[in-house]
Design a protein around this motif. Structure first.
Motif, short mmCIF file in Angstrom:
data_model
loop_
_atom_site.label_atom_id
_atom_site.label_comp_id
_atom_site.label_asym_id
_atom_site.label_seq_id
_atom_site.Cartn_x
_atom_site.Cartn_y
_atom_site.Cartn_z
N ASP A 151 0.60 -1.32 0.08
CA ASP A 151 -0.14 0.01 0.03
C ASP A 151 0.96 1.23 -0.02
N ASP A 181 0.40 7.15 3.47
CA ASP A 181 0.25 5.84 4.39
C ASP A 181 0.89 5.86 5.77
N HIS A 186 -4.78 6.46 5.81
CA HIS A 186 -6.09 6.03 6.39
C HIS A 186 -5.75 5.31 7.64
N HIS A 187 -5.01 5.91 8.41
CA HIS A 187 -4.50 5.28 9.91
C HIS A 187 -5.54 6.37 10.70
N THR A 191 -4.43 3.15 1.55
CA THR A 191 -4.12 4.42 1.09
C THR A 191 -4.32 4.65 -0.53
N ASP A 230 -3.35 -4.54 1.39
CA ASP A 230 -3.78 -3.94 2.73
C ASP A 230 -5.31 -4.68 3.06
MN MN Z 1 -1.99 1.16 4.41
#
Ligand code: MN
Ligand code: 5GP
Length: 344
Positions: free
Chosen positions: A35, A99, A125-126, A145, A177
């Motif tokens: 990712d 990411d 996307h965390h 991501t 992912d």
């Molecule tokens: Mn990721």
């Protein structure tokens, strides 16, 4: 299907900073995965569509099974080309952070990234982003991501000119992912995006084989050995852990990526809710890397934050401990006991 995800204001800010920057860098987290690399390489195309060139700088090595990614030969490794990377970061006016959600995730590169006078834009996307940026595009509800990058490119009107190479990079990140679309992948929009990517002529079956069926015979033997000899199953707790020592890595001619995904294997045991892997650092003493995977609503990110100086997603997290492998195993047992009620 509606796949726009960033606000008009976010998009305008993003385009404005891109437009007025001359020295752009894309960077991603330590031990970059499919990712991280897929998103970085796709983002290079996003910038090139706007007449911009950029350098991709990553902290350290990435696995063999990602070397096929188109344009990956352009990636600059900080650990190998420190001086060049530092000069570039120092002279940059814009850095895209893809990411990752905290400066610490780039490890050895952290100070250089912090010290760079460049404006930073996070696309990630965390959960819980904590970086000082001019724009934070944080979408924890995205599976990857790469999915987020696709949506941004689509929203920017770039889908028509998306190259097959870029489509392959995006597909790779979405696939890795989600473990080949086996977890965190129930959103129907994901499959709409995949069908769009397929219209670009990507060979998704080949991408799967490139990534998941690309082991050396040593790696397969290592994985068998670990599962047979090193797996501890705590039946009463629906949890398990295994360790990979430096000696084992030597014995099996370990290279980066050989243990990738192995932490998922124990989850194939009926009723298993948590799997933890421990790996001794290949060079530094008293440094152990941990990976955690869980199913359903067991929050392995909470466990990673509470016990292993880490974090991540609900079902996939990681961390590190500065101690011996034996002491780290003890901490893992303690953590499992602590969460016993939620594991049973
Ligand atoms: Mn990721
Ligand atoms: P992996 O086990 O593949 O290294 O990591 C699984 C997930 O946990 C990834 O999404 C990664 O971003 C996250 N993760 C791994 N290590 C850390 C860490 O030290 N801190 C945080 N916050 N997340 C981590």
């Amino acid at each position: 299907m509606e796949i726009n995800t960033i606000t008009q204001e976010e998009l305008e800010t993003l385009l404005r900073y891109t437009e007025c920057s001359q020295h752009i860098i894309i960077c991603t987290h330590k031990s970059p995965d499919g990712d991280a690399l897929g998103a970085s390489l796709a983002w290079l195309e996003f910038l090139s569509n706007r007449g911009k060139t950029a350098d991709i700088i990553i902290p350290d090595a990435y696995p063999d099974f990602l070397q096929w990614l188109p344009n990956s030969e352009k990636i600059i490794r900080y650990d190998k080309h420190k001086e060049r990377a530092e000069t570039l970061m120092c002279g940059a006016d814009l850095i895209f952070c893809l990411d990752f959600n905290a400066f610490g995730r780039v490890d050895e590169m952290e100070q250089t990234l912090r010290d760079s006078p460049a404006k930073k834009i996070m696309i990630d996307h965390h959960m819980d982003p904590v970086m000082d940026t001019v724009l934070t595009v944080s979408r924890p509800e995205m599976s990857s991501t790469c999915e987020l990058v696709f949506r941004i490119m689509h929203q920017s009107g770039d889908f028509g000119k998306m190259t097959p190479k870029c489509a392959a990079c995006i597909y790779c990140g979405m696939m890795t992912d989600t473990g080949g679309f086996t977890y965190n992948s129930n959103n129907p929009e994901i499959y709409f995006i995949i069908s769009e990517l397929l219209t670009k002529g990507i060979n998704k079956d080949k991408i799967y084989r490139n990534v998941f069926n690309n082991y050396s015979s040593w790696a397969i033997r290592l994985r068998g050995y670990i599962m047979c000899q090193k797996l501890n199953v705590l039946n009463g707790y629906n949890a398990s852990y295994f360790s990979i020592s430096r000696q084992t890595m030597k014995d099996f001619h370990f290279i980066k990526g050989d243990a990738e995904g192995l932490v998922n294997e124990p989850l194939k045991i009926k009723g298993m809710k948590l799997s933890v892997s421990l790996r001794e650092d290949d060079r530094r003493d008293n440094l152990v890397w941990l990976s955690l995977r869980s199913v359903d609503n067991f929050p392995c990110n909470e466990m990673a934050a509470e016990f292993f100086n880490g974090g991540g997603h609900l079902n996939a997290s990681g961390g590190r401990l500065e101690c011996s492998l034996e002491e780290a195993e003890e901490t893992v047992r303690k953590a499992i006991m602590h969460y016993a009620d939620r594991l049973r």
